[in-house]
Design a protein around this motif. Structure first.
Motif, PDB file in Angstrom:
ATOM      1  N   GLU A 152       2.767  30.795  52.584  1.00 49.95           N
ATOM      2  CA  GLU A 152       2.088  31.683  51.629  1.00 49.95           C
ATOM      3  C   GLU A 152       2.894  32.969  51.537  1.00 49.95           C
ATOM      4  N   GLU A 154       3.760  36.739  49.326  1.00 45.70           N
ATOM      5  CA  GLU A 154       3.254  37.783  48.433  1.00 45.70           C
ATOM      6  C   GLU A 154       4.300  38.168  47.400  1.00 45.70           C
ATOM      7  N   LYS A 203      -0.591  36.291  45.864  1.00 45.75           N
ATOM      8  CA  LYS A 203       0.090  35.369  46.777  1.00 45.75           C
ATOM      9  C   LYS A 203       0.264  33.990  46.162  1.00 45.75           C
TER      10      LYS A 203
END
Length: 231
Positions: A152, A154, A203
């Motif tokens: 994950e 950003e 994200k």
């Protein structure tokens, strides 16, 4: 660049428009747009197609050319033109949607991929599928099982997920031996990725299955960390 990209369409405007869009994602790639007849009508022209192939083979100076077409008779024209050109074995026809396939091919070419890999990147973009949004549930509930790799990341680029980042993600993933999703949608579909509308600070969750799972997650991670080249 070692690969040239040729668009064969029934319409000059469609061919040139598709090239104009793809060129925004891959500024160093050689494109060749072929469309319409000499008198301005809708149709395909064998001689102009051969000329585009020869220009691509000469100017791209390497692997060859990858060809994308719109309708069935454009495929026939491209196949005939390949037979008449000087190096038919270096003319690769991609079975891919024209716009998304061209953009994916352009991103792969920009990254230095071989003609075979560029063709695979274009063909990795699937035709007309219904988007699979996050509301469809976790990936494992759709029969894939737990992902082999995931991550994950950003978004740091000012505009977040728009056409260029979507094209870079889709083009790169399409050239790998992997099935990957980004926030639950097909990672090789430019339109589905754009539909996520994730802004700066949002994200991207990448899940991957298959041989190149680790490469796929790392590829998206690096793109995100580099701001897709926009910062």
């Amino acid at each position: 660049m070692t690969v040239g990209l040729v668009v064969v369409s029934h319409s000059r405007k469609i061919a040139e428009g598709a090239v104009e869009l793809a060129a925004q994602m891959a500024t160093d790639v050689k494109f060749y747009a072929v469309g319409g007849t000499d008198d301005g009508r809708i149709g395909t022209d064998l001689e102009k197609t051969i000329a585009a192939f020869e220009a691509g083979l000469g100017e791209a100076s390497g692997d060859g050319v990858v060809v994308l077409t719109d309708l069935g008779s454009a495929v026939m024209t491209a196949e005939s033109a390949a037979e008449f050109c000087s190096e038919p074995e270096k003319v690769l026809l991609a079975d891919a949607p024209l716009v998304e396939g061209l953009v994916a091919a352009a991103v792969a070419t920009q990254g230095g991929a071989s003609a075979a890999a560029v063709k695979a990147a274009a063909e990795g973009v699937r035709f007309g599928q219904e988007p699979v949004f996050e509301t469809a549930g976790p990936a494992e509930s759709r029969g894939r099982g737990e992902p082999a790799e995931s991550g994950e990341f950003e978004l740091v680029n000012p505009m977040g997920m728009h056409a260029r980042p979507a094209a870079k993600i889709a083009g790169g993933l399409a050239g790998l031996d992997v099935e990957a999703t980004v926030n639950g949608v097909d990672g090789t579909s430019i339109m589905e990725l754009m539909s996520l509308a994730v802004g700066k600070g949002g994200k991207l969750k990448v899940e991957a299955w298959g041989k190149d799972s680790s490469k796929a997650v790392d590829y998206v991670r690096r793109l995100v960390e580099q701001g897709f080249g926009e910062i």
